[in-house]
Design a protein around this motif. Structure first.
Motif, PDB file in Angstrom:
ATOM      1  N   LYS A   1       0.832  -1.209   0.000  1.00 47.15           N
ATOM      2  CA  LYS A   1       0.000   0.000   0.000  1.00 47.15           C
ATOM      3  C   LYS A   1       0.867   1.259   0.000  1.00 47.15           C
ATOM      4  N   VAL A   2       1.939   1.226   0.771  1.00 51.66           N
ATOM      5  CA  VAL A   2       2.856   2.374   0.806  1.00 51.66           C
ATOM      6  C   VAL A   2       3.499   2.569  -0.562  1.00 51.66           C
ATOM      7  N   LEU A   3       3.962   1.491  -1.160  1.00 53.38           N
ATOM      8  CA  LEU A   3       4.599   1.578  -2.473  1.00 53.38           C
ATOM      9  C   LEU A   3       3.614   2.076  -3.529  1.00 53.38           C
ATOM     10  N   ALA A   4       2.404   1.572  -3.500  1.00 56.63           N
ATOM     11  CA  ALA A   4       1.402   1.983  -4.476  1.00 56.63           C
ATOM     12  C   ALA A   4       1.072   3.471  -4.339  1.00 56.63           C
ATOM     13  N   GLU A   5       0.983   3.959  -3.112  1.00 55.05           N
ATOM     14  CA  GLU A   5       0.696   5.374  -2.888  1.00 55.05           C
ATOM     15  C   GLU A   5       1.849   6.257  -3.358  1.00 55.05           C
ATOM     16  N   CYS A   6       3.064   5.840  -3.071  1.00 53.57           N
ATOM     17  CA  CYS A   6       4.222   6.633  -3.493  1.00 53.57           C
ATOM     18  C   CYS A   6       4.348   6.637  -5.017  1.00 53.57           C
ATOM     19  N   LYS A   7       4.062   5.522  -5.652  1.00 54.46           N
ATOM     20  CA  LYS A   7       4.070   5.473  -7.115  1.00 54.46           C
ATOM     21  C   LYS A   7       3.005   6.403  -7.685  1.00 54.46           C
ATOM     22  N   ARG A   8       1.843   6.403  -7.077  1.00 58.21           N
ATOM     23  CA  ARG A   8       0.724   7.218  -7.563  1.00 58.21           C
ATOM     24  C   ARG A   8       1.043   8.707  -7.569  1.00 58.21           C
ATOM     25  N   ILE A   9       1.711   9.188  -6.523  1.00 56.51           N
ATOM     26  CA  ILE A   9       1.960  10.636  -6.424  1.00 56.51           C
ATOM     27  C   ILE A   9       3.157  11.092  -7.248  1.00 56.51           C
ATOM     28  N   LEU A  10       3.995  10.135  -7.679  1.00 53.71           N
ATOM     29  CA  LEU A  10       5.190  10.501  -8.450  1.00 53.71           C
ATOM     30  C   LEU A  10       4.872  10.678  -9.930  1.00 53.71           C
ATOM     31  N   LYS A  11       5.627  11.558 -10.559  1.00 52.48           N
ATOM     32  CA  LYS A  11       5.576  11.670 -12.010  1.00 52.48           C
ATOM     33  C   LYS A  11       6.307  10.476 -12.623  1.00 52.48           C
ATOM     34  N   GLY A  12       6.017  10.170 -13.851  1.00 50.98           N
ATOM     35  CA  GLY A  12       6.642   9.028 -14.517  1.00 50.98           C
ATOM     36  C   GLY A  12       8.155   9.135 -14.574  1.00 50.98           C
ATOM     37  N   GLY A  13       8.819   8.031 -14.267  1.00 49.55           N
ATOM     38  CA  GLY A  13      10.277   7.984 -14.337  1.00 49.55           C
ATOM     39  C   GLY A  13      10.998   8.636 -13.176  1.00 49.55           C
ATOM     40  N   ARG A  14      10.256   9.041 -12.147  1.00 51.59           N
ATOM     41  CA  ARG A  14      10.878   9.773 -11.040  1.00 51.59           C
ATOM     42  C   ARG A  14      11.181   8.832  -9.861  1.00 51.59           C
ATOM     43  N   PRO A  15      12.148   9.192  -9.002  1.00 52.47           N
ATOM     44  CA  PRO A  15      12.643   8.271  -7.968  1.00 52.47           C
ATOM     45  C   PRO A  15      11.901   8.305  -6.636  1.00 52.47           C
ATOM     46  N   PHE A  16      11.891   7.131  -6.014  1.00 54.19           N
ATOM     47  CA  PHE A  16      11.410   6.967  -4.652  1.00 54.19           C
ATOM     48  C   PHE A  16      12.522   6.286  -3.866  1.00 54.19           C
ATOM     49  N   VAL A  17      13.019   6.939  -2.823  1.00 49.34           N
ATOM     50  CA  VAL A  17      14.129   6.433  -2.022  1.00 49.34           C
ATOM     51  C   VAL A  17      13.595   6.019  -0.653  1.00 49.34           C
ATOM     52  N   PHE A  18      13.916   4.798  -0.239  1.00 49.18           N
ATOM     53  CA  PHE A  18      13.415   4.336   1.053  1.00 49.18           C
ATOM     54  C   PHE A  18      14.374   3.317   1.669  1.00 49.18           C
ATOM     55  N   SER A  19      14.160   3.018   2.932  1.00 49.81           N
ATOM     56  CA  SER A  19      14.986   2.045   3.647  1.00 49.81           C
ATOM     57  C   SER A  19      14.089   1.057   4.367  1.00 49.81           C
ATOM     58  N   PHE A  20      14.673  -0.089   4.713  1.00 47.27           N
ATOM     59  CA  PHE A  20      13.934  -1.065   5.510  1.00 47.27           C
ATOM     60  C   PHE A  20      14.905  -2.009   6.210  1.00 47.27           C
ATOM     61  N   GLY A  21      14.448  -2.572   7.328  1.00 41.36           N
ATOM     62  CA  GLY A  21      15.193  -3.623   8.002  1.00 41.36           C
ATOM     63  C   GLY A  21      14.867  -4.951   7.348  1.00 41.36           C
ATOM     64  N   ASN A  22      15.889  -5.740   7.044  1.00 35.60           N
ATOM     65  CA  ASN A  22      15.737  -6.948   6.242  1.00 35.60           C
ATOM     66  C   ASN A  22      15.438  -8.176   7.114  1.00 35.60           C
ATOM     67  N   LEU A  23      14.226  -8.675   7.006  1.00 39.30           N
ATOM     68  CA  LEU A  23      13.787  -9.825   7.796  1.00 39.30           C
ATOM     69  C   LEU A  23      14.611 -11.078   7.516  1.00 39.30           C
ATOM     70  N   SER A  24      15.170 -11.192   6.323  1.00 36.64           N
ATOM     71  CA  SER A  24      15.911 -12.396   5.942  1.00 36.64           C
ATOM     72  C   SER A  24      17.399 -12.315   6.292  1.00 36.64           C
ATOM     73  N   SER A  25      17.819 -11.275   6.999  1.00 39.55           N
ATOM     74  CA  SER A  25      19.224 -11.127   7.376  1.00 39.55           C
ATOM     75  C   SER A  25      19.541 -11.886   8.656  1.00 39.55           C
ATOM     76  N   LEU A  26      20.830 -12.162   8.869  1.00 42.44           N
ATOM     77  CA  LEU A  26      21.253 -12.824  10.098  1.00 42.44           C
ATOM     78  C   LEU A  26      20.985 -11.956  11.331  1.00 42.44           C
ATOM     79  N   LYS A  27      21.124 -10.661  11.164  1.00 41.60           N
ATOM     80  CA  LYS A  27      20.879  -9.755  12.283  1.00 41.60           C
ATOM     81  C   LYS A  27      19.415  -9.836  12.715  1.00 41.60           C
ATOM     82  N   SER A  28      18.515 -10.012  11.750  1.00 42.53           N
ATOM     83  CA  SER A  28      17.107 -10.158  12.072  1.00 42.53           C
ATOM     84  C   SER A  28      16.862 -11.430  12.879  1.00 42.53           C
ATOM     85  N   LYS A  29      17.524 -12.504  12.487  1.00 45.87           N
ATOM     86  CA  LYS A  29      17.366 -13.776  13.205  1.00 45.87           C
ATOM     87  C   LYS A  29      17.874 -13.645  14.638  1.00 45.87           C
TER      88      LYS A  29
END
Length: 222
Positions: free
Chosen positions: A117-145
Motif C-alpha cells: 500500500k505504501v509503495l502503491a501510494e508513493c508510485k501514484r503521487i510521483l511523475k513518470g520515471g521519477r525516484p522513490f528512495v526508502f529504507s527497511f530492516g531486512n527480515l531475511s538477514s542474520l541480524k534479524s534472526k
C-alpha cells in the motif's frame, strides 16, 4: 500547530555515535539518488522532525512533509515555519496523482505491515520515471534472526520488497546494504567508526540481499 519543545527520540538518537553513522549512510545515499537540479517538488513520507525535508529545502526543492506523528511535525515546523506539513498515514496519502518529482521514506515501512500500500501510494503521487528512495530492516538477514531471539524482528524481507516493487510498477535502480554493526541506534560504542570502515572495506554494503538494513532507489517505471 502548537510549539513542540521536547526533541523526538529520533533527534536525540541521531547525535549518538551509532546515530551519526546511520545518518551518514542514509543521507549519503539519499543525496546521490536524487538529482535536485530536476527536483522541484519533493515529498517526505514519514518526515518526523525533518532531517530529509530540511536538506531537500536547502537543495532548492518545495517540500510537502507528511507524518502520522504530530510531535515530529511540530518539531519540523519549529525549525522551518514555512514548510508544508500534513498529518497523514503513508498508506493513504492525501496528495494528487503525478504531482511530485521525487519522494523519500526513511525507516517508515518497518512499522507498516502493508508494504504494497505504501509503495502503491508513493508510485501514484510521483511523475513518470521519477525516484522513490526508502529504507527497511531486512527480515531475511542474520541480524534479524538474532533479534528474534530477544523477541524483536524486522517486518519485511529483501525478497518481499523486491517483489512488491515490481508488482506496484517500480524498478529497483540502486540498492545498498548497511548496518552490519552489532549495536542499537543509541550506542556510543567506540568501535563504531572502525566497524563502519570495515563494513565499507570488505564490501558488505554491496550485499544488499543479506544486509541487515537496505537502502533502495526505485524509479516509477512507465
Amino acid at each position: 500547530m502548537k510549539e513542540y519543545v521536547t526533541e523526538t527520540f529520533w533527534e536525540t538518537a541521531m547525535r549518538t555515535k551509532m546515530g551519526e553513522y546511520l545518518t551518514m549512510m542514509e543521507m549519503g545515499f539519499f543525496l546521490k539518488a536524487i538529482d535536485f537540479s530536476t527536483t522541484k517538488v519533493f515529498c517526505d513520507v514519514g518526515a518526523g522532525a525533518g532531517k530529509f525535508t530540511l536538506r531537500a529545502i536547502e537543495k532548492g526543492a518545495k517540500v510537502i512533509a507528511l507524518d502520522i506523528d504530530l510531535h515530529g511535525l511540530g518539531r519540523l515546523k519549529s525549525k522551518n515555519d514555512e514548510v508544508d506539513v500534513i498529518r497523514a498515514d503513508a498508506r493513504a496519502l492525501p496528495l494528487k496523482d503525478n504531482s511530485f518529482d521525487a519522494a523519500v521514506s526513511m525507516e517508515v515501512v518497518d512499522y507498516i505491515p502493508e508494504l504494497e500500500k505504501v509503495l502503491a501510494e508513493c508510485k501514484r503521487i510521483l511523475k513518470g520515471g521519477r525516484p522513490f528512495v526508502f529504507s527497511f530492516g531486512n527480515l531475511s538477514s542474520l541480524k534479524s534472526k538474532a533479534r528474534q531471539l530477544s523477541g524483536k524482528s524486522y517486518m519485511h524481507s529483501y525478497g518481499e520488497v523486491i517483489e512488491d516493487l515490481l508488482e506496484t510498477g517500480f524498478a529497483a535502480d540502486k540498492k545498498m546494504g548497511f548496518n552490519w554493526l552489532p549495536f542499537n541506534r543509541t550506542s556510543e560504542n567506540r568501535l563504531i567508526p572502525f566497524l563502519a570502515k570495515a563494513e565499507r572495506i570488505f564490501g558488505l554494503r554491496r550485499l544488499a540481499k543479506w544486509s541487515p538494513w537496505v537502502l533502495i532507489k526505485a524509479v516509477r517505471a512507465d
